[in-house]
Scaffold this active site. Structure first.
Site, PDB file in Angstrom:
ATOM      1  N   GLY A   1       0.769  -1.247   0.000  1.00 31.31           N
ATOM      2  CA  GLY A   1       0.000   0.000   0.000  1.00 31.31           C
ATOM      3  C   GLY A   1       0.793   1.287   0.000  1.00 31.31           C
ATOM      4  O   GLY A   1       0.302   2.306   0.459  1.00 31.31           O
ATOM      5  N   CYS A   2       2.036   1.236  -0.497  1.00 35.42           N
ATOM      6  CA  CYS A   2       2.822   2.470  -0.480  1.00 35.42           C
ATOM      7  C   CYS A   2       3.000   3.018  -1.887  1.00 35.42           C
ATOM      8  O   CYS A   2       3.134   2.265  -2.835  1.00 35.42           O
ATOM      9  CB  CYS A   2       4.199   2.223   0.105  1.00 35.42           C
ATOM     10  N   GLU A   3       3.027   4.352  -1.984  1.00 38.64           N
ATOM     11  CA  GLU A   3       3.275   4.976  -3.274  1.00 38.64           C
ATOM     12  C   GLU A   3       4.713   4.717  -3.712  1.00 38.64           C
ATOM     13  O   GLU A   3       4.985   4.415  -4.860  1.00 38.64           O
ATOM     14  CB  GLU A   3       3.018   6.469  -3.167  1.00 38.64           C
TER      15      GLU A   3
END
Ligand SMILES: Cc1ncc(COP(=O)(O)O)c(C=O)c1O
Lengths: 138, 406
Positions: free
Chosen positions: A48-50
């Site tokens: 879930g990280c950019e």
């Protein structure tokens, strides 16, 4: 606290502008050896990280020390990972628990990078390290 | 532009008047949420200060006044979109409005049906249809897309004719690129094969202020917070008979006609879709937002936004190494771009240090990103309260950030 970290931290604190501070952090990221592609698996990816962050937190039984490696596809996050690695690598679980990454980031004026809205994986890395240390601490 | 004074407009928005990290704030994230004019803030405060009461439930004075004020805003939204007030349902946002329609069609669609969407949609206009397809057995298909993420409208119309979908769900404007969809021929083709049409107006409602009777879609969804109104509120326009035919989304108080312990009957739309106590303060704040917007002449507003956009696009494109993905010819004022192979995260982080608020990432449009072969992008989205000075500050800061990276 490791000597490497103290050196890095004093360097960053000497920055006279935020631009210089970020330059230091990005340079620090460049010194981090890149993870081999074969290690950049989905399992190692912080979800879930950019910014993509791959991390491995292991415990070396013979040395009684934490071994942390990581990589990122962004320059700033990679620099921050290098900072975390310098902060915790080679420490015993008890030593890890005595080091508060939030306090250190606060001192360096980088605390916003550990906020929930960044979603950059650095916070997750700190939490994983702390959890591992708690499990292994005597 | 006598009636439109950007400086005066700007003063209406208190958030814009501050420094961030020691620099004057340049807010270029209006596609995520717009800033609010003082009148909206005042209307919300005034409700809690002197008008607070539940709606539709009391005979006492406060409740009656609150109910009247609340229902007046429904009429105001209807005026804004040129429809009738019983065709407007309050929701908590565009997302919930799409879910409401998708849920409402559960018992209507079958395995023989096709749902048609486009590859540029926000996840909010993809996932509910995937769910509906899974529930009903219907097939989910997508419209074709050119390499540059624009539509070949003739080809799309051909696909609509051929697939004969039960429903076409498509965005009015892309939240990532700002590209405006040429809806008229698509809606006409959909109608010709008997398809229902839903338009995601989350981005279009503010910048394009559509006449929905002319647009002729069956459903149009919007979010108040992207139209200078409060967060936690949005709405659904539905052509009345089509709207009223949907099954209810949530059940409970307000939406019922008669309840016994074993059976209940529902009221007609819009009440049928508004179970529970609504976001009254949000609605009243939105009323102030709509009054504010409707005082601005649409043509003047659009002209101003276009000029600003063209100026921003042309100065941005002059920077060596910048790739712009937005269609500059038909755009609501959003620039989607990258610098060389630099990660957008690094640039947005550095820009923030200069007080520039832009977005980076996939902007909740992962299928669009993979179509463009991108992991992410930077997005600068403009609104009528931005000025050429904002553009200049943004471009100057971007150049500094690039220098830091190079
Ligand atoms: C095109 C589009 N559709 C849907 C949504 C969802 O809106 P909300 O989050 O307000 O429900 C957004 C907002 O990000 C959007 O830009």
């Amino acid at each position: 606290m490791t000597n490497t970290y103290q050196l890095i931290s004093s360097n960053i604190q000497k920055s006279t502008s935020w631009q210089q501070k970020y330059r230091e952090i990005m340079l620090l990221g460049k010194t981090l050896p890149p993870l081999a592609d074969i290690l950049k698996t989905d399992d190692a990816l912080v979800p879930g990280c950019e910014s993509k962050v791959w991390m491995f937190v292991e415990f070396d039984l013979t040395e009684n020390a934490l071994v942390v490696i990581g990589d990122s596809d962004t320059r700033i996050v990679k620099g921050l990972l290098a900072l975390i690695l310098a902060l915790y690598n080679g420490l015993t679980p008890e030593e890890v628990l005595a080091v508060n990454a939030y306090d250190e980031f606060e001192k360096l004026g980088l605390i916003s990078h550990l906020s929930a809205s960044r979603g950059n994986g650095v916070k997750a890395m700190v939490e994983t390290i702390q959890t591992m240390a708690k499990q292994k601490a005597l | 532009m006598s009636s439109f004074d950007p400086k005066k407009i700007r003063n209406d928005f208190p958030t814009l008047n501050q420094t961030i990290n020691g620099y004057p704030l340049v807010y270029l994230d209006s596609a995520a949420t717009t800033q609010k004019p003082q009148c909206v803030i005042d209307a919300t405060t005034q409700f809690y200060t002197s008008q607070n009461a539940n709606v539709h439930r009391g005979r006492h004075t406060l409740s009656e006044q609150a109910t009247t004020a609340y229902e007046n805003v429904r009429t105001l939204v209807a005026d804004y979109f040129k429809v009738t007030s019983n065709e407007i349902v309050w929701t908590k946002g565009a997302t919930e409005a799409i879910n409401l329609v998708a849920h409402g069609l559960r018992n209507t669609l079958t395995a023989a049906d096709t749902i048609l969407i486009s590859p540029i949609e926000h996840h909010a206009n993809i996932v509910p249809w995937q769910e509906l397809a899974a529930q009903s057995g219907a097939t989910l298909k997508t419209l074709p897309l050119n390499a540059d993420a624009t539509f070949d409208i003739a080809q799309c119309c051909e696909v609509i004719k051929r697939t004969k979908p039960a429903l076409l769900a498509i965005t009015h404007a892309s939240n990532t690129l700002g590209n405006i969809t040429d809806l008229a021929p698509l809606i006409a083709s959909a109608k010709a094969v008997g398809a229902l049409t839903l338009v995601d107006g989350a981005q279009g409602a503010l910048h394009l202020r559509p006449d929905l009777k002319k647009l002729d879609c069956d459903f149009y969804v919007f979010s108040a917070h992207k139209m200078v109104g409060p967060t936690g509120l949005g709405g659904l326009y539905g052509r009345y008979t089509t709207l009223n035919a949907l099954s209810p989304y949530q059940t409970g108080g307000e939406m019922i006609e008669k309840v016994t312990l074993t059976h209940s009957t529902y009221r007609n739309a819009p009440a049928k879709f508004e179970a529970g106590t609504p976001n009254i303060a949000g609605v009243l704040g939105f009323g102030a937002a709509l009054e504010y917007l409707m005082k601005l002449d649409l043509q003047t507003l659009q002209q101003y936004e276009q000029q600003l956009f063209i100026y921003a696009a042309s100065t941005l494109s002059k920077i060596d190494g910048i790739s712009i993905y937005s269609n500059l010819k038909s755009n609501i004022g959003t620039l989607c771009f990258n610098y060389k192979n630099e990660h957008p995260y690094d640039l947005s982080t550095l820009l923030d240090n200069y007080g520039i608020a832009v977005r980076s990432g996939h902007h909740c449009t992962q299928p669009l990103m993979s179509h463009l072969n991108l992991n992410g992008s930077l997005r600068a989205s403009f609104a009528f309260y931005n000025t050429t000075k904002d553009v200049d500050q943004f471009i100057a800061a971007l150049k500094e950030c690039i220098a830091l990276l190079d």
